[in-house]
Design an enzyme around this catalytic site. Structure first.
Site, PDB file in Angstrom:
ATOM      1  N   PHE A 138       0.839  -1.213   0.000  1.00 52.95           N
ATOM      2  CA  PHE A 138       0.000   0.000   0.000  1.00 52.95           C
ATOM      3  C   PHE A 138       0.879   1.271   0.000  1.00 52.95           C
ATOM      4  O   PHE A 138       0.763   2.112  -0.909  1.00 52.95           O
ATOM      5  CB  PHE A 138      -0.913  -0.084   1.233  1.00 52.95           C
ATOM      6  CG  PHE A 138      -1.526   1.197   1.683  1.00 52.95           C
ATOM      7  CD1 PHE A 138      -2.277   1.980   0.814  1.00 52.95           C
ATOM      8  CD2 PHE A 138      -1.370   1.625   3.003  1.00 52.95           C
ATOM      9  CE1 PHE A 138      -2.858   3.170   1.251  1.00 52.95           C
ATOM     10  CE2 PHE A 138      -1.947   2.799   3.443  1.00 52.95           C
ATOM     11  CZ  PHE A 138      -2.681   3.582   2.575  1.00 52.95           C
ATOM     12  N   ASP A 156       9.461  -7.387  -3.926  1.00 56.62           N
ATOM     13  CA  ASP A 156       8.337  -7.865  -3.103  1.00 56.62           C
ATOM     14  C   ASP A 156       8.163  -9.364  -3.335  1.00 56.62           C
ATOM     15  O   ASP A 156       8.809  -9.961  -4.211  1.00 56.62           O
ATOM     16  CB  ASP A 156       7.040  -7.104  -3.453  1.00 56.62           C
ATOM     17  CG  ASP A 156       6.112  -6.953  -2.243  1.00 56.62           C
ATOM     18  OD1 ASP A 156       5.840  -7.978  -1.587  1.00 56.62           O
ATOM     19  OD2 ASP A 156       5.679  -5.824  -1.961  1.00 56.62           O
ATOM     20  N   TYR A 162      -1.077  -8.742  -7.313  1.00 58.11           N
ATOM     21  CA  TYR A 162      -2.074  -8.065  -6.467  1.00 58.11           C
ATOM     22  C   TYR A 162      -2.030  -6.549  -6.648  1.00 58.11           C
ATOM     23  O   TYR A 162      -3.048  -5.894  -6.790  1.00 58.11           O
ATOM     24  CB  TYR A 162      -1.762  -8.486  -5.035  1.00 58.11           C
ATOM     25  CG  TYR A 162      -2.634  -7.949  -3.952  1.00 58.11           C
ATOM     26  CD1 TYR A 162      -3.992  -8.240  -3.904  1.00 58.11           C
ATOM     27  CD2 TYR A 162      -2.080  -7.189  -2.913  1.00 58.11           C
ATOM     28  CE1 TYR A 162      -4.778  -7.764  -2.872  1.00 58.11           C
ATOM     29  CE2 TYR A 162      -2.859  -6.716  -1.884  1.00 58.11           C
ATOM     30  CZ  TYR A 162      -4.200  -7.008  -1.869  1.00 58.11           C
ATOM     31  OH  TYR A 162      -4.975  -6.543  -0.844  1.00 58.11           O
ATOM     32  N   LEU A 172      10.439  -1.046   3.370  1.00 59.04           N
ATOM     33  CA  LEU A 172       9.046  -0.991   3.825  1.00 59.04           C
ATOM     34  C   LEU A 172       8.421  -2.373   4.005  1.00 59.04           C
ATOM     35  O   LEU A 172       7.322  -2.488   4.543  1.00 59.04           O
ATOM     36  CB  LEU A 172       8.180  -0.182   2.835  1.00 59.04           C
ATOM     37  CG  LEU A 172       8.342   1.330   2.930  1.00 59.04           C
ATOM     38  CD1 LEU A 172       9.422   1.824   1.995  1.00 59.04           C
ATOM     39  CD2 LEU A 172       7.039   2.047   2.629  1.00 59.04           C
ATOM     40  N   ALA A 226      10.982   2.235   7.339  1.00 59.75           N
ATOM     41  CA  ALA A 226       9.602   2.607   7.670  1.00 59.75           C
ATOM     42  C   ALA A 226       9.242   2.039   9.030  1.00 59.75           C
ATOM     43  O   ALA A 226       8.980   0.844   9.175  1.00 59.75           O
ATOM     44  CB  ALA A 226       8.654   2.061   6.603  1.00 59.75           C
ATOM     45  N   TYR A 286       3.906  -6.280  17.216  1.00 55.10           N
ATOM     46  CA  TYR A 286       4.262  -5.535  16.001  1.00 55.10           C
ATOM     47  C   TYR A 286       5.087  -4.298  16.357  1.00 55.10           C
ATOM     48  O   TYR A 286       6.134  -4.030  15.753  1.00 55.10           O
ATOM     49  CB  TYR A 286       2.976  -5.142  15.258  1.00 55.10           C
ATOM     50  CG  TYR A 286       3.176  -4.098  14.196  1.00 55.10           C
ATOM     51  CD1 TYR A 286       3.827  -4.405  13.002  1.00 55.10           C
ATOM     52  CD2 TYR A 286       2.729  -2.790  14.383  1.00 55.10           C
ATOM     53  CE1 TYR A 286       4.024  -3.437  12.022  1.00 55.10           C
ATOM     54  CE2 TYR A 286       2.920  -1.818  13.411  1.00 55.10           C
ATOM     55  CZ  TYR A 286       3.569  -2.147  12.237  1.00 55.10           C
ATOM     56  OH  TYR A 286       3.767  -1.187  11.277  1.00 55.10           O
ATOM     57  N   LYS A 338       9.036  -3.217  15.337  1.00 54.24           N
ATOM     58  CA  LYS A 338       9.414  -1.975  14.639  1.00 54.24           C
ATOM     59  C   LYS A 338      10.521  -1.261  15.416  1.00 54.24           C
ATOM     60  O   LYS A 338      11.454  -0.725  14.832  1.00 54.24           O
ATOM     61  CB  LYS A 338       8.189  -1.071  14.481  1.00 54.24           C
ATOM     62  CG  LYS A 338       7.251  -1.558  13.405  1.00 54.24           C
ATOM     63  CD  LYS A 338       7.757  -1.157  12.037  1.00 54.24           C
ATOM     64  CE  LYS A 338       7.614  -2.177  10.981  1.00 54.24           C
ATOM     65  NZ  LYS A 338       8.096  -1.802   9.672  1.00 54.24           N
TER      66      LYS A 338
END
Ligand SMILES: NC(=O)c1ccc[n+]([C@@H]2O[C@H](COP(=O)([O-])OP(=O)(O)OC[C@H]3O[C@@H](n4cnc5c(N)ncnc54)[C@H](O)[C@@H]3O)[C@@H](O)[C@H]2O)c1
Length: 336
Positions: A25, A45, A52, A85, A127, A153, A157
């Site tokens: 995204f 990716d 997708y 990312l 990111a 999560y 990070k």
């Protein structure tokens, strides 16, 4: 004519950038922003993700996993810069796939950094997420606010950020970090609140608001986030953390649902549902979160757009909203 040639030569000089998660995204928007600014761009990716959300045809395509060092070294070879990312995210999804979350977000980030050192990359941008701040007593949240992660999560990070710092100390790898606040836009899956409301309304259903609906957030359009990320790449100083998001108008979830209904023009009411139906328990819900952007404004010249309404309309124009990410097994990013 002369000017165009000079401009073209200038654009051609900007260097080659690898974007991990380049079909995601936000990664997709970063790829488009880099191309628009004249960089040569390589999108990296998982293979199925190219079906997708394929990148523009101008981008070079590298299929692979950040869990595979050979894939990574092949993709990073010849690149000047890396924007990292690729990640496993989503509160519900990362809790369900905890080991994958650790593996992809921590080991994967380690692999990316290791490949950057091997391939002598000039700078990496990571990111990160406002989730690392968790609950804060002082608002808005600045980069110097204490970290207080509340989820697996968020911890992954923060670990990623620390690995960047350590790789810089040990190997001199140049880096900057962006901490994204709430992002929205086309291609986002309905596990996030804004596309969930849009999906509900597009299907003629009442948007479901968890708990009191008084939770406050500030939403930033994905293209603005991509601009901020590329500005962090272009910033001369290193080892900096930047909040990237919007501080235009913090809004409660109930107000947001109402706005989405208003834009659709449909005759719908908000449905308030219990917090237990959400992907966070009430104990883990974060009541208020919005960024202090003074550092990004001053040092990067970052300025988020302000018109939430205009941009929300784009999500309606985009039409379909996917309920969730494609199944892990279909994409081959599972370690469990
Ligand atoms: N969306 C948000 O609101 C938000 C907020 C804060 C931070 N972030 C961070 O921004 C980044 C991008 O998020 P997004 O919203 O675009 O998510 P996304 O899920 O759309 O994109 C992540 C991409 O990473 C790829 N990926 C996953 N595992 C991989 C692997 N093993 N190898 C290679 N690629 C892999 C996925 O296929 C996907 O394309 C992530 O690092 C995320 O943690 C996002």
């Amino acid at each position: 004519m002369f000017k165009n040639i000079v401009f073209g030569a200038f654009l051609a000089d900007k260097g080659r950038v690898l974007v991990t998660g380049g079909c995601g995204f936000i990664g997709g928007a970063v790829v488009r922003e880099l191309l628009a600014k004249g960089y040569t761009v390589r999108a990296f990716d998982l293979p199925a993700q190219f079906e997708y959300n394929p990148p523009p045809k101008e981008a070079e395509v590298y299929r692979g996993s950040i869990l595979d060092s050979t894939d990574l070294c092949n993709a990073i070879e010849g690149c000047d810069y890396v924007m990292h990312l690729a990640a496993l995210l989503g509160v519900r999804r990362s809790e369900k796939r905890r080991l994958d979350c650790l593996n992809i977000n921590i080991t994967g980030t380690f692999n990316v950094l290791d490949a950057c050192v091997k391939e002598k990359v000039k700078k990496i941008i990571f990111a990160s997420s406002s989730e690392v701040y968790g609950d804060q007593t002082k608002l808005p949240i600045s980069e110097s606010s204490p970290v207080n992660p509340k989820s697996i999560y968020a911890i992954t990070k923060l670990a990623g950020e620390e690995y960047l710092r350590a790789f810089h100390e040990r190997y001199g790898l140049p880096y900057n970090i962006v901490r994204y606040f709430n992002v929205y836009g086309p291609h986002q899956v309905a596990e996030f609140v804004m596309p969930r409301f849009v999906k509900n309304v597009l299907e003629g259903k009442q948007p479901e608001v968890y708990g009191s609906g008084k939770q406050v957030r500030s939403f930033c359009y994905v293209d603005d986030v991509a601009k901020g990320t590329v500005l962090a790449l272009e910033y001369g100083k290193l080892g900096e953390i930047f909040n990237i998001g919007s501080d235009a108008k913090p809004i409660s979830m109930a107000e947001l649902a109402k706005k989405v209904i208003d834009i659709s023009g449909k005759n719908l009411e908000i449905k308030f549902v219990d917090m237990v139906d959400s992907d966070r328990s009430s104990a883990r819900e974060i009541d208020k979160r919005y960024p202090d952007l003074s550092k990004a404004r001053k040092l990067l010249g970052y300025e988020p757009g302000t018109s939430l309404d205009e941009r929300k309309k784009k999500m309606f124009e985009f039409g379909s909203v996917n309920g969730s990410w494609p199944k892990a097994d279909e994409r081959g990013d599972t370690a469990e």
